[in-house]
Design a protein around this motif. Sequence first.
Motif, PDB file in Angstrom:
ATOM      1  N   ASN A  68      47.357  14.598   5.779  1.00  0.00           N
ATOM      2  CA  ASN A  68      46.708  15.882   6.035  1.00  0.00           C
ATOM      3  C   ASN A  68      45.288  15.915   5.481  1.00  0.00           C
ATOM      4  O   ASN A  68      44.368  16.407   6.137  1.00  0.00           O
ATOM      5  CB  ASN A  68      47.525  17.032   5.442  1.00  0.00           C
ATOM      6  N   ARG A  71      43.113  13.649   7.820  1.00  0.00           N
ATOM      7  CA  ARG A  71      42.965  14.115   9.203  1.00  0.00           C
ATOM      8  C   ARG A  71      42.318  15.484   9.342  1.00  0.00           C
ATOM      9  O   ARG A  71      41.673  15.754  10.353  1.00  0.00           O
ATOM     10  CB  ARG A  71      44.332  14.166   9.889  1.00  0.00           C
ATOM     11  N   HIS A  72      42.500  16.351   8.365  1.00  0.00           N
ATOM     12  CA  HIS A  72      42.123  17.747   8.568  1.00  0.00           C
ATOM     13  C   HIS A  72      41.022  18.260   7.656  1.00  0.00           C
ATOM     14  O   HIS A  72      40.820  19.461   7.560  1.00  0.00           O
ATOM     15  CB  HIS A  72      43.366  18.637   8.423  1.00  0.00           C
ATOM     16  N   THR A  73      40.318  17.355   6.988  1.00  0.00           N
ATOM     17  CA  THR A  73      39.180  17.771   6.171  1.00  0.00           C
ATOM     18  C   THR A  73      38.024  16.813   6.408  1.00  0.00           C
ATOM     19  O   THR A  73      38.195  15.754   7.004  1.00  0.00           O
ATOM     20  CB  THR A  73      39.520  17.795   4.662  1.00  0.00           C
ATOM     21  N   GLY A  99      37.624  21.345   5.931  1.00  0.00           N
ATOM     22  CA  GLY A  99      38.094  21.324   7.309  1.00  0.00           C
ATOM     23  C   GLY A  99      38.802  22.609   7.678  1.00  0.00           C
ATOM     24  O   GLY A  99      38.806  23.581   6.921  1.00  0.00           O
ATOM     25  N   PRO A 100      39.444  22.636   8.813  1.00  0.00           N
ATOM     26  CA  PRO A 100      40.041  23.860   9.330  1.00  0.00           C
ATOM     27  C   PRO A 100      41.350  24.265   8.676  1.00  0.00           C
ATOM     28  O   PRO A 100      41.992  25.200   9.128  1.00  0.00           O
ATOM     29  CB  PRO A 100      40.266  23.523  10.809  1.00  0.00           C
ATOM     30  N   ALA A 101      41.773  23.584   7.621  1.00  0.00           N
ATOM     31  CA  ALA A 101      43.030  23.940   6.970  1.00  0.00           C
ATOM     32  C   ALA A 101      42.964  25.380   6.471  1.00  0.00           C
ATOM     33  O   ALA A 101      41.930  25.852   6.027  1.00  0.00           O
ATOM     34  CB  ALA A 101      43.306  22.987   5.805  1.00  0.00           C
ATOM     35  N   PRO A 112      47.487  23.049   8.744  1.00  0.00           N
ATOM     36  CA  PRO A 112      46.307  22.498   9.386  1.00  0.00           C
ATOM     37  C   PRO A 112      46.161  23.007  10.813  1.00  0.00           C
ATOM     38  O   PRO A 112      47.120  23.075  11.561  1.00  0.00           O
ATOM     39  CB  PRO A 112      46.550  20.986   9.371  1.00  0.00           C
ATOM     40  N   GLU A 113      44.953  23.377  11.142  1.00  0.00           N
ATOM     41  CA  GLU A 113      44.593  23.783  12.496  1.00  0.00           C
ATOM     42  C   GLU A 113      45.516  24.849  13.048  1.00  0.00           C
ATOM     43  O   GLU A 113      45.715  24.958  14.250  1.00  0.00           O
ATOM     44  CB  GLU A 113      44.578  22.578  13.437  1.00  0.00           C
ATOM     45  N   ASN A 121      51.440  19.604  14.104  1.00  0.00           N
ATOM     46  CA  ASN A 121      50.679  19.487  12.867  1.00  0.00           C
ATOM     47  C   ASN A 121      51.405  20.045  11.656  1.00  0.00           C
ATOM     48  O   ASN A 121      50.921  19.905  10.557  1.00  0.00           O
ATOM     49  CB  ASN A 121      49.327  20.196  13.021  1.00  0.00           C
TER      50      ASN A 121
END
Length: 159
Positions: A68, A71-73, A99-101, A112-113, A121
């Motif tokens: 996580n 991938r997500h930041t 990121g979008p977390a 996430p997202e 996710n």
Amino acid sequence: MAYFSDVRPLERAGGSVERPLRDVFRLPAIGASVAEARRRVLARLTEWDIGAVVRDDAQLVVSELFTNAVRHTDSERVDCELRVTGVRLRLAVTDQGSGPARHAGGAAGLCPEGGGAEGENGRGLLLVSALAEAWGVRPGAGGRGHTVWAELGFGTSAP
């Protein structure tokens, strides 16, 4: 790559550790670091004589949390801390990204997202929730990034 360690032989008293054991490492925020994080967790917990079931669960949890963070930041690095106190293993993974977390409802879940627990996710966090006795997320230092932590219990069973 930085590596910090405060390793002592595991001393058990009734199935608990008398002195806290702690290890911290930092890896680049790239996909290959997920496997390296699993290897480091396995090596350290084996050295500390933590049982096989907890070692396996800890590898899964660290894998999900590292994935996580990567991938997500927008992090350049990801930090991981392992700490054994008493009959608990605490794993904490800290990213530096924004990121979008975002926080989801429930027990301090990180979603996430906006994927939700049932979406693609969110499956890893369902696994973390199932394996951990407790887990959560807190903002990183200076309001940037996140630290996601999980606690696993262990007893006197043989490794």
